[in-house]
Design a protein around this motif. Structure first.
Motif, PDB file in Angstrom:
ATOM      1  N   ASP A  96      76.957  13.014  35.983  1.00  0.00           N
ATOM      2  CA  ASP A  96      76.307  13.174  37.287  1.00  0.00           C
ATOM      3  C   ASP A  96      76.876  14.336  38.111  1.00  0.00           C
ATOM      4  O   ASP A  96      76.371  14.641  39.185  1.00  0.00           O
ATOM      5  N   GLN A  97      77.907  14.967  37.605  1.00  0.00           N
ATOM      6  CA  GLN A  97      78.426  16.145  38.313  1.00  0.00           C
ATOM      7  C   GLN A  97      77.747  17.430  37.845  1.00  0.00           C
ATOM      8  O   GLN A  97      77.983  18.498  38.380  1.00  0.00           O
ATOM      9  N   ILE A  98      76.936  17.308  36.796  1.00  0.00           N
ATOM     10  CA  ILE A  98      76.299  18.489  36.200  1.00  0.00           C
ATOM     11  C   ILE A  98      74.785  18.412  36.418  1.00  0.00           C
ATOM     12  O   ILE A  98      74.168  17.386  36.138  1.00  0.00           O
ATOM     13  N   THR A  99      74.215  19.515  36.898  1.00  0.00           N
ATOM     14  CA  THR A  99      72.766  19.540  37.116  1.00  0.00           C
ATOM     15  C   THR A  99      72.176  20.770  36.427  1.00  0.00           C
ATOM     16  O   THR A  99      72.740  21.857  36.516  1.00  0.00           O
ATOM     17  N   PHE A 100      71.053  20.577  35.739  1.00  0.00           N
ATOM     18  CA  PHE A 100      70.402  21.693  35.049  1.00  0.00           C
ATOM     19  C   PHE A 100      69.125  22.069  35.794  1.00  0.00           C
ATOM     20  O   PHE A 100      68.328  21.192  36.141  1.00  0.00           O
ATOM     21  N   ILE A 101      68.940  23.361  36.018  1.00  0.00           N
ATOM     22  CA  ILE A 101      67.715  23.813  36.684  1.00  0.00           C
ATOM     23  C   ILE A 101      67.175  25.057  35.966  1.00  0.00           C
ATOM     24  O   ILE A 101      67.890  26.046  35.825  1.00  0.00           O
ATOM     25  N   PRO A 102      65.918  24.998  35.490  1.00  0.00           N
ATOM     26  CA  PRO A 102      65.312  26.181  34.882  1.00  0.00           C
ATOM     27  C   PRO A 102      64.766  27.093  35.983  1.00  0.00           C
ATOM     28  O   PRO A 102      64.031  26.623  36.858  1.00  0.00           O
ATOM     29  N   ILE A 103      65.145  28.367  35.969  1.00  0.00           N
ATOM     30  CA  ILE A 103      64.698  29.261  37.047  1.00  0.00           C
ATOM     31  C   ILE A 103      64.256  30.630  36.518  1.00  0.00           C
ATOM     32  O   ILE A 103      64.530  30.981  35.367  1.00  0.00           O
ATOM     33  N   SER A 104      63.587  31.361  37.386  1.00  0.00           N
ATOM     34  CA  SER A 104      63.472  32.805  37.194  1.00  0.00           C
ATOM     35  C   SER A 104      63.918  33.433  38.505  1.00  0.00           C
ATOM     36  O   SER A 104      63.227  33.330  39.516  1.00  0.00           O
ATOM     37  N   ALA A 105      65.110  34.030  38.465  1.00  0.00           N
ATOM     38  CA  ALA A 105      65.662  34.625  39.684  1.00  0.00           C
ATOM     39  C   ALA A 105      64.785  35.782  40.133  1.00  0.00           C
ATOM     40  O   ALA A 105      64.541  35.978  41.318  1.00  0.00           O
ATOM     41  N   LEU A 106      64.285  36.514  39.146  1.00  0.00           N
ATOM     42  CA  LEU A 106      63.477  37.695  39.450  1.00  0.00           C
ATOM     43  C   LEU A 106      62.170  37.306  40.124  1.00  0.00           C
ATOM     44  O   LEU A 106      61.774  37.887  41.129  1.00  0.00           O
ATOM     45  N   LYS A 107      61.521  36.298  39.594  1.00  0.00           N
ATOM     46  CA  LYS A 107      60.212  35.916  40.119  1.00  0.00           C
ATOM     47  C   LYS A 107      60.317  34.863  41.221  1.00  0.00           C
ATOM     48  O   LYS A 107      59.327  34.484  41.826  1.00  0.00           O
ATOM     49  N   GLY A 108      61.518  34.329  41.414  1.00  0.00           N
ATOM     50  CA  GLY A 108      61.699  33.340  42.466  1.00  0.00           C
ATOM     51  C   GLY A 108      61.208  31.949  42.095  1.00  0.00           C
ATOM     52  O   GLY A 108      60.897  31.143  42.960  1.00  0.00           O
ATOM     53  N   GLU A 109      61.153  31.648  40.819  1.00  0.00           N
ATOM     54  CA  GLU A 109      60.691  30.322  40.381  1.00  0.00           C
ATOM     55  C   GLU A 109      61.845  29.318  40.428  1.00  0.00           C
ATOM     56  O   GLU A 109      62.896  29.538  39.826  1.00  0.00           O
ATOM     57  N   ASN A 110      61.628  28.227  41.143  1.00  0.00           N
ATOM     58  CA  ASN A 110      62.631  27.158  41.278  1.00  0.00           C
ATOM     59  C   ASN A 110      63.924  27.595  41.962  1.00  0.00           C
ATOM     60  O   ASN A 110      64.939  26.925  41.869  1.00  0.00           O
ATOM     61  N   VAL A 111      63.888  28.742  42.651  1.00  0.00           N
ATOM     62  CA  VAL A 111      65.072  29.131  43.418  1.00  0.00           C
ATOM     63  C   VAL A 111      64.988  28.424  44.770  1.00  0.00           C
ATOM     64  O   VAL A 111      65.781  27.538  45.057  1.00  0.00           O
ATOM     65  N   SER A 112      63.988  28.794  45.570  1.00  0.00           N
ATOM     66  CA  SER A 112      63.774  27.994  46.779  1.00  0.00           C
ATOM     67  C   SER A 112      62.374  27.392  46.752  1.00  0.00           C
ATOM     68  O   SER A 112      62.056  26.519  47.535  1.00  0.00           O
ATOM     69  N   GLN A 113      61.538  27.913  45.844  1.00  0.00           N
ATOM     70  CA  GLN A 113      60.191  27.373  45.744  1.00  0.00           C
ATOM     71  C   GLN A 113      59.962  26.730  44.395  1.00  0.00           C
ATOM     72  O   GLN A 113      60.321  27.287  43.368  1.00  0.00           O
ATOM     73  N   LYS A 114      59.368  25.578  44.440  1.00  0.00           N
ATOM     74  CA  LYS A 114      59.109  24.849  43.218  1.00  0.00           C
ATOM     75  C   LYS A 114      58.172  25.656  42.331  1.00  0.00           C
ATOM     76  O   LYS A 114      57.196  26.225  42.797  1.00  0.00           O
ATOM     77  N   SER A 115      58.508  25.719  41.065  1.00  0.00           N
ATOM     78  CA  SER A 115      57.743  26.554  40.161  1.00  0.00           C
ATOM     79  C   SER A 115      56.486  25.852  39.674  1.00  0.00           C
ATOM     80  O   SER A 115      56.548  24.731  39.163  1.00  0.00           O
ATOM     81  N   GLU A 116      55.365  26.534  39.833  1.00  0.00           N
ATOM     82  CA  GLU A 116      54.128  25.978  39.274  1.00  0.00           C
ATOM     83  C   GLU A 116      54.055  26.247  37.784  1.00  0.00           C
ATOM     84  O   GLU A 116      53.376  25.544  37.041  1.00  0.00           O
ATOM     85  N   MET A 117      54.781  27.278  37.365  1.00  0.00           N
ATOM     86  CA  MET A 117      54.796  27.624  35.952  1.00  0.00           C
ATOM     87  C   MET A 117      55.573  26.583  35.131  1.00  0.00           C
ATOM     88  O   MET A 117      55.421  26.494  33.930  1.00  0.00           O
ATOM     89  N   MET A 118      56.468  25.845  35.838  1.00  0.00           N
ATOM     90  CA  MET A 118      57.291  24.861  35.117  1.00  0.00           C
ATOM     91  C   MET A 118      57.078  23.481  35.710  1.00  0.00           C
ATOM     92  O   MET A 118      58.007  22.834  36.180  1.00  0.00           O
ATOM     93  N   SER A 119      55.841  23.042  35.696  1.00  0.00           N
ATOM     94  CA  SER A 119      55.523  21.748  36.299  1.00  0.00           C
ATOM     95  C   SER A 119      56.191  20.606  35.529  1.00  0.00           C
ATOM     96  O   SER A 119      56.341  19.501  36.040  1.00  0.00           O
ATOM     97  N   TRP A 120      56.616  20.910  34.297  1.00  0.00           N
ATOM     98  CA  TRP A 120      57.325  19.887  33.517  1.00  0.00           C
ATOM     99  C   TRP A 120      58.697  19.561  34.105  1.00  0.00           C
ATOM    100  O   TRP A 120      59.294  18.541  33.809  1.00  0.00           O
ATOM    101  N   TYR A 121      59.197  20.436  34.965  1.00  0.00           N
ATOM    102  CA  TYR A 121      60.516  20.189  35.558  1.00  0.00           C
ATOM    103  C   TYR A 121      60.349  19.371  36.831  1.00  0.00           C
ATOM    104  O   TYR A 121      59.618  19.768  37.738  1.00  0.00           O
ATOM    105  N   VAL A 122      61.035  18.214  36.905  1.00  0.00           N
ATOM    106  CA  VAL A 122      60.800  17.308  38.027  1.00  0.00           C
ATOM    107  C   VAL A 122      61.886  17.354  39.107  1.00  0.00           C
ATOM    108  O   VAL A 122      61.719  16.792  40.177  1.00  0.00           O
ATOM    109  N   GLY A 123      62.982  18.045  38.834  1.00  0.00           N
ATOM    110  CA  GLY A 123      64.103  18.016  39.788  1.00  0.00           C
ATOM    111  C   GLY A 123      63.903  18.925  40.984  1.00  0.00           C
ATOM    112  O   GLY A 123      62.836  19.492  41.193  1.00  0.00           O
ATOM    113  N   ASN A 124      64.962  19.060  41.779  1.00  0.00           N
ATOM    114  CA  ASN A 124      64.967  19.914  42.963  1.00  0.00           C
ATOM    115  C   ASN A 124      65.008  21.389  42.588  1.00  0.00           C
ATOM    116  O   ASN A 124      65.482  21.751  41.517  1.00  0.00           O
TER     117      ASN A 124
END
Ligand code: GDP
Lengths: 418, 321
Positions: free
Chosen positions: A177-205
């Motif tokens: 529980d101390q480890i969290t995984f987040i798939p992102i695209s820093a360049l495109k801004g996916e899942n950085v502060s905005q939830k990615s529509e491209m990765m709807s399979w990802y349910v976390g924050n």
């Protein structure tokens, strides 16, 4: 109210080109922390380089010397805030001097963001970054799987990296529980502060949402209060003629007026008479406050002494075992003498034995006769006087020290006491 | 004294009653303030002759408040040093003298004009002439004169990129030079202030504060600051999209027309290199709100940094703060 924003301190780790600068730049941009002039500079520079996107990595890349070499050579500090939280990022560059820099950055941080290039997956560098997060007992690790856009936002790729990393977590002292995984695209801004529509399979924050809800601790669970005395305050004015206050910062737990205390190293017992913060007198100083305390009787206390509750004495030893990270070019050898700075106290220390060099990829240890820059090892020391400490696992402040070279006065190592 | 960290405290109670007022309240530390106090106490303990570099600006005024807190009820155990370019806003100087008087501080002033008169430095000329870089010589001479071994400054890492890697204790050689490749790593909150003869240390207790942190602190603590930080009417002219004070110290072309506008300053350095912003914010609350909304960095209003992106870094290498 803004004045009581939570403070979260983050160390970032990634190999060269994993997108660390881009991610930090993106966080600054998304939180509105990039000022117009900086943003214009980024636009200008991006255009100059012929990019059709904004190169946010330009927001953080610092010194001229580095820009010439195209690498970052030292820990840089970056600040941004949201309405609820202040963030400090210690950005540690990912090249040869990596261990030293990440240990330094992580020592003032509570959380690590480890970047992984989705195309490359978990690589040897990832092991090292996680090893250091583990050694320093950071309270949380965020594994940001970056450049998901380059792998078609494929969930399989993410899951493979995740399970590879989880195998590492097994070898560490972290709980899941101390480890969290987040798939992102820093360049495109996916899942950085905005939830990615491209990765709807990802349910976390999103990354930013996750960072905001963290409640990092600094290993203060034991709640044993430690008060190293920095400075003795004697106003010698008429109003405060007999005032003798001991100024310092409270670590690990709270101190209360009336607490029965022991002063180390003299082991003199007394009672807390008052606690002051500027013009106010307070009942209780909670961990993290920089206060001044007075004692009931006239006890001899000077800088470097430590005040603790009598029921919670720390360890007092003249020889210690510690994990060392070498942060200077000068190697550490058996027989070397150093000044050991333990918080605000200093003693002389002699290297008694180098038990082993520890591999930072979780592959074990080897016998060596010296520790070089960026090496991590187990070392025993003999001290000129006892120090009063807690194991690093119980208290980061009283469980760590630095070694200072007597010739150059440089800080050559940092130690975590067993 | 007001301190919003004390919850529910009755601010109007006379001091002798404070004990009672606080009994049931808990003091919640502000982590950045606590860190700064810790650093200031380390300076006082580790060095023989520290000095606080005082510019009269909000950052150095904040440092003075932090130093008061660090050593209270004793007086601040080091003097203030002001390197006066001779081009300061008169409001800043008046404020400085009043602060020193009120708090019973020791103030040392050294003048850039003297360094010019002694032929040690040459005045710059032309459109962007400023005495900002000349300060370095006067400062180094003062360090030498008083044998200061630690100079406390109000620089913050968020000010610009070259500062982001600055240490809290930054060791300088005899010439005040900064070697970015050869800095001591700073681990946890342990500060290594050991130096050799001739070296000295620049100390930055508010390294980790942002501009907004400073403004919010000034507001919460109700710290007095010079009047030029608040919106006021002033004779100004426009150049390079920025607002400049029109007076004899600031170079101006005939084509640059002087007008009267409501302005305030975000930094109060040398008049020659400190631009104003158009503003109606005449209270601390309004200023803080403006800073919060603002999208222009503080240094964006400094002409000397515009001259070259690497300006600050170069100045640091030759001993500027
Ligand atoms: N396609 C893609 N490229 C990225 C992403 N993040 C970073 N990059 C690119 O990867 C390169 C290295 O990024 P940079 O932030 O400089 O990496 P650093 O060395 O870790 O700081 C740059 O060309 C970035 O534009 C991402 O999420 N997607």
């Amino acid at each position: 109210m803004t004045e009581n924003r939570k403070l979260i301190k983050i160390a970032t780790a990634g190999s060269v080109d994993d997108g660390k600068s881009t991610l930090i730049g993106r966080l600054l941009y998304d939180t509105g922390s990039l000022t117009t002039d900086k943003l214009e500079a980024i636009e200008r520079n991006s255009k100059q380089k012929g990019y059709d996107y904004l190169d946010f990595s330009l927001a953080t890349d610092g010194l001229v010397a580095e820009r010439e070499q195209g690498i970052t050579i030292d820990v840089a500090h970056i600040y941004f805030n949201t309405d609820k939280t202040n963030f400090i990022v210690a950005d540690t560059p990912g090249h040869v001097e990596y261990t030293r820099n990440m240990v330094t950055g992580a020592s003032t941080s509570q959380v690590a963001i480890i970047l992984i290039d989705a195309r490359k997956g978990v690589i040897e560098q990832t092991y090292r970054h996680f090893f250091i997060s583990n050694l320093l007992r950071l309270s949380h690790v965020v594994v940001a799987v970056n450049k998901m856009d380059l792998v078609d936002y494929d969930e399989e790729v993410y899951l493979k990296i995740r399970s590879d990393f989880e195998a590492l977590v097994e070898k560490s002292d972290f709980s899941a529980d101390q480890i969290t995984f987040i798939p992102i695209s820093a360049l495109k801004g996916e899942n950085v502060s905005q939830k990615s529509e491209m990765m709807s399979w990802y349910v976390g924050n999103t990354l930013l949402d996750h960072l905001e809800v963290l409640e990092p601790s600094d290993l203060q669970e034991s709640s044993t209060a430690r008060f190293p005395v920095q400075f003795v305050i004697r106003p010698k004015t008429e109003a405060y003629h007999d005032f003798r206050g001991f100024a310092g910062k409270v670590y690990g737990g709270n101190l209360k007026k009336g607490d029965l205390i022991t002063v180390l190293p003299s082991f003199t017992e007394s009672k807390i008479k008052s606690i002051h913060f500027f013009e106010n007198e307070i009942e209780e100083a909670i961990a993290g406050s920089a206060v001044t305390i007075t004692l009931e009787n006239e006890v001899n206390v000077s800088r470097g002494d430590m005040i603790v509750r009598s029921s919670e004495l720390p360890k007092s030893e003249k020889s210690i075992i510690a994990t060392i990270c070498q942060v200077n070019n000068k190697p550490l050898r058996v027989g070397d003498k150093y000044t050991l700075q333990h918080g605000v106290n200093s003693v002389l220390a002699k290297v008694d034995q180098i038990q082993a060099k520890i591999h930072t990829d979780f592959s074990g240890e080897e016998a060596v006769d010296q520790l070089r820059l960026n090496d991590i090892g187990k070392v025993t020391f003999k001290l000129s006087k006892p120090i009063h400490f807690d194991p690093y696992l119980q208290n980061k402040s009283t469980g760590s020290f630095i070694l200072i070279d007597e010739g150059s006065f440089d800080t050559v190592s940092v130690g975590f006491i067993d | 004294m007001r301190d919003d960290n004390f919850r529910e405290m009755d601010l109007n109670k006379p001091k002798r009653n404070i004990k009672l007022a606080i009994m049931s309240n808990q003091y919640i530390p502000n982590p950045k303030e606590a860190e700064s106090i810790h650093i200031l106490r380390e300076v006082a303990a580790q060095f023989e002759k520290p000095v606080l570099l005082f510019s009269g600006g909000k950052d150095s005024i904040t440092l003075v408040r932090l130093a008061q807190k660090a050593f209270y009820p004793a007086r601040i155990p080091f003097p203030l040093l002001h390197i006066d370019t001779g081009h300061n806003f008169p409001e800043t100087i008046a404020f400085r003298d009043q602060l020193v008087e009120e708090l019973g501080l020791e103030l040392i002033v050294r003048n850039v004009q003297d360094s010019i008169d002694q032929g040690k430095v040459t005045e710059e000329r032309g459109r962007y002439a400023s005495r900002n870089t000349l300060q370095t010589t006067t400062l180094l001479d003062a360090i030498e004169e008083f044998k200061f071994d630690a100079c406390i400054g109000g620089a913050r890492r968020d000010e610009e990129k070259a500062r982001a890697k600055e240490r809290v204790f930054s060791v300088r050689d005899d010439f005040g030079q900064w070697d970015e490749k050869n800095q001591r790593p700073e681990l946890f909150d342990m500060l290594n202030g050991r130096i050799h003869q001739g070296q000295n240390v620049r100390v930055f207790p508010i390294s980790n504060w942002t501009e907004l942190d400073v403004w919010e602190y000034i507001k919460n603590e109700q710290i007095k600051i010079p009047s030029i930080y608040f919106a006021h009417k002033r004779e100004v002219f426009f150049r390079d999209g920025m607002v400049w004070t029109a007076n004899q110290h600031v170079y101006r072309d005939h084509s640059e027309e002087v007008v009267e506008r409501m302005v305030r300053f975000r930094t109060v350095g040398d008049m020659t290199c400190t631009a104003a912003v158009l503003s109606e914010a005449d209270t601390l609350e309004a200023v803080v709100e403006e800073i919060r909304q603002s999208t222009i960095s503080e240094r964006g209003a400094r002409i000397d940094d515009k001259r070259s992106e690497a300006a600050m870094e170069k100045r640091k290498k030759v001993g500027y703060f």
